[in-house]
Design an enzyme around this catalytic site. Sequence first.
Site, short mmCIF file in Angstrom:
data_model
loop_
_atom_site.label_atom_id
_atom_site.label_comp_id
_atom_site.label_asym_id
_atom_site.label_seq_id
_atom_site.Cartn_x
_atom_site.Cartn_y
_atom_site.Cartn_z
N ASP A 99 38.52 33.07 44.61
CA ASP A 99 37.99 32.87 43.24
C ASP A 99 37.83 34.16 42.45
OD1 ASP A 99 35.96 34.14 44.55
OD2 ASP A 99 34.53 32.48 44.47
N GLU A 121 41.52 28.56 50.46
CA GLU A 121 40.09 28.38 50.18
C GLU A 121 39.89 27.65 48.85
OE1 GLU A 121 36.99 31.42 49.18
OE2 GLU A 121 36.54 31.38 51.30
N GLU A 135 33.11 33.13 39.19
CA GLU A 135 34.00 32.62 40.24
C GLU A 135 34.18 31.11 40.21
OE1 GLU A 135 31.60 34.85 40.66
OE2 GLU A 135 32.64 36.64 41.36
N HIS A 216 25.51 41.58 46.00
CA HIS A 216 26.43 42.14 45.00
C HIS A 216 26.72 41.24 43.82
CE1 HIS A 216 29.96 39.59 45.72
NE2 HIS A 216 29.55 39.54 46.97
N ARG A 218 27.37 39.25 40.52
CA ARG A 218 27.21 39.60 39.10
C ARG A 218 26.08 38.80 38.45
NH1 ARG A 218 31.49 42.31 36.06
NH2 ARG A 218 33.00 43.12 37.54
N HIS A 248 26.96 47.66 48.37
CA HIS A 248 28.23 47.43 47.66
C HIS A 248 28.49 48.59 46.70
CE1 HIS A 248 31.12 45.22 45.10
NE2 HIS A 248 31.20 44.31 46.07
C1 UD1 Z 1 34.32 41.13 42.97
C2 UD1 Z 1 34.64 39.67 42.66
C3 UD1 Z 1 33.65 38.76 43.37
C4 UD1 Z 1 33.58 39.07 44.85
C5 UD1 Z 1 33.30 40.55 45.05
C6 UD1 Z 1 33.37 40.88 46.50
C7 UD1 Z 1 35.51 39.10 40.45
C8 UD1 Z 1 35.22 38.73 39.06
N1 UD1 Z 1 34.49 39.42 41.21
O1 UD1 Z 1 33.06 41.44 42.40
O2 UD1 Z 1 34.08 37.42 43.24
O3 UD1 Z 1 32.55 38.33 45.43
O4 UD1 Z 1 34.30 41.32 44.36
O5 UD1 Z 1 32.86 42.13 46.81
O6 UD1 Z 1 36.66 39.11 40.82
N2 UD1 Z 1 33.80 49.37 43.11
C9 UD1 Z 1 34.19 50.58 43.68
N3 UD1 Z 1 34.97 50.56 44.79
C10 UD1 Z 1 35.33 49.43 45.42
C11 UD1 Z 1 34.92 48.22 44.85
C12 UD1 Z 1 34.15 48.20 43.70
O7 UD1 Z 1 33.86 51.64 43.17
O8 UD1 Z 1 36.00 49.50 46.46
C13 UD1 Z 1 33.00 49.37 41.87
C14 UD1 Z 1 33.80 49.80 40.63
O9 UD1 Z 1 32.99 50.54 39.78
C15 UD1 Z 1 34.17 48.44 40.00
C16 UD1 Z 1 32.91 47.66 40.30
O10 UD1 Z 1 32.51 48.05 41.61
O11 UD1 Z 1 34.44 48.55 38.64
C17 UD1 Z 1 33.02 46.17 40.18
O12 UD1 Z 1 34.10 45.65 40.93
P1 UD1 Z 1 34.66 44.17 40.58
O13 UD1 Z 1 35.76 43.84 41.53
O14 UD1 Z 1 34.95 44.07 39.13
O15 UD1 Z 1 33.44 43.24 40.82
P2 UD1 Z 1 32.59 42.91 42.09
O16 UD1 Z 1 31.21 42.82 41.63
O17 UD1 Z 1 32.94 43.80 43.20
N1 UDP Z 2 31.80 42.99 54.67
C1 UDP Z 2 32.25 44.19 55.23
N2 UDP Z 2 31.47 45.30 55.08
C2 UDP Z 2 30.29 45.28 54.42
C3 UDP Z 2 29.86 44.06 53.85
C4 UDP Z 2 30.64 42.93 53.99
O1 UDP Z 2 33.31 44.24 55.85
O2 UDP Z 2 29.63 46.33 54.34
C5 UDP Z 2 32.67 41.81 54.79
C6 UDP Z 2 32.02 40.58 55.38
O3 UDP Z 2 32.23 40.53 56.77
C7 UDP Z 2 32.72 39.43 54.67
C8 UDP Z 2 33.17 40.04 53.35
O4 UDP Z 2 33.04 41.45 53.49
O5 UDP Z 2 33.91 39.04 55.37
C9 UDP Z 2 32.29 39.56 52.24
O6 UDP Z 2 32.58 40.27 51.08
P1 UDP Z 2 31.61 40.30 49.84
O7 UDP Z 2 30.24 39.94 50.26
O8 UDP Z 2 31.85 41.59 49.16
O9 UDP Z 2 32.25 39.17 48.89
P2 UDP Z 2 32.08 37.59 48.81
O10 UDP Z 2 32.36 37.03 50.15
O11 UDP Z 2 30.69 37.32 48.32
O12 UDP Z 2 33.08 37.19 47.80
#
Ligand code: UD1
Ligand code: UDP
Length: 374
Positions: A99, A121, A135, A216, A218, A248
């Site tokens: 999603d 999924e 999502e 994490h 939003r 995160h």
């Molecule tokens: C995203 C997904 C969410 C998922 C989550 C898992 C969308 C809209 N959201 O949310 O569904 O549950 O990932 O973790 O697709 N950032 C880093 N390095 C990284 C990752 C993130 O610096 O490796 C920071 C960056 O500043 C980035 C921000 O996190 O701009 C947000 O990342 P983004 O993928 O937009 O949203 P998440 O909140 O991570």
């Molecule tokens: N996870 C990881 N390291 C971390 C936190 C989570 O590898 O420090 C893994 C966890 O095992 C799971 C996935 O990340 O498989 C979940 O990701 P996240 O919570 O970022 O996203 P969501 O599942 O809510 O979309």
Amino acid sequence: MSKPIKILSIFGTRPEAIKFFPLIHALDADPRFDSRVCVSGQHRGMLDQVLEIADIVPHHDLDLMQPDQTLDSLTANLLTGIGKVLDEEQPDWVVVQGDTATAMSGALAAYYRKIPVAHVEAGLRSGNIHHPWPEEVNRKIVGSFAALHFAPTETAANALKRETIDPATIHVTGNTVIDALHWITAQIENRPELAANLADLETRFSGKRIIGVTSHRRENFGGGMEAIADAIRQIAVRDDVAMIFPVHLNPNVRKVMNAELEGLDNVALIEPLDYPHFARLLDICTLMLTDSGGVQEEAPALGKPVLVMRETTERPEGVEAGTAKLVGTDTDMIVEECFKLLDDESAYAAMSTAHNPFGDGKSVSRIVEALAKS
Ligand code: UD1
Ligand code: UDP
């Protein structure tokens, strides 16, 4: 032999990569497929952690993460970036998972080219477009035109049928995250050094019960995150527990958690763990406090109760099976339910022995066979 089916797998975030890698391993090993991989780089560091451990080298890496990216700029970049890859690759099928913005945009770009989409999924619904946000709508958009729907559970399959999706296109497969967890567990058994870096914390916290924390979402930014941080502070008053919280990389999460929780003796705020170390955390913890989707599915597979810090969940199976409890983002409720699990043995036993409803670790083979017949 007929020409292999060309599959382009598209993903970009940590959870998608975890839920995708067992499928990519299987497609790569199967001569019926020509398996290609495109990563958007929606996450950079957290995606690369998974690619490395799963030994996946993508054919395309759009590298488009921006610091604190907005949903609209992210989505615009994803659509144009993935569109170009589709024009070059011209796959028979596009596969997306879940999603995220990458999943929704990858699927939409394929639809614009009349390339059929398989959705892994599929069918998770909370029924509330604001939780999880965005999502819930992302997943519905993909479901509205996908040609194959891989639903992890009967509940998800039924949600799709209620939306008048052709039942012949729906396959109940289990969730690939259980396949991923089995794979990583076997890797760690063979090479314990893959998950050895928590040893210092394990020593520091020996004799205490470990609570694993992640947060994490939003929709929890602002008040929700503050309330979660408050709860963690109140739980940390107990000296029989310690919390390990891989924070995160989203700056909106780090700002709040670092400001509110730094300096507490029994709360370790650490960098995101790679998958083997997170599996180790799941193994050593007494319970998980989380707003994550994936963690709601993994922790029950290891018999660990999950307190879900969300108002609603698109994974009601865990709550129904008794492995998870929704505690929202109300500080008192989080603390109360956490103390109940710590202090009431029968409450703990009920949650930790409940059946895991998310799969048997064989989801990937079901998906592969359905794709092969496509
Ligand atoms: C995203 C997904 C969410 C998922 C989550 C898992 C969308 C809209 N959201 O949310 O569904 O549950 O990932 O973790 O697709 N950032 C880093 N390095 C990284 C990752 C993130 O610096 O490796 C920071 C960056 O500043 C980035 C921000 O996190 O701009 C947000 O990342 P983004 O993928 O937009 O949203 P998440 O909140 O991570
Ligand atoms: N996870 C990881 N390291 C971390 C936190 C989570 O590898 O420090 C893994 C966890 O095992 C799971 C996935 O990340 O498989 C979940 O990701 P996240 O919570 O970022 O996203 P969501 O599942 O809510 O979309």
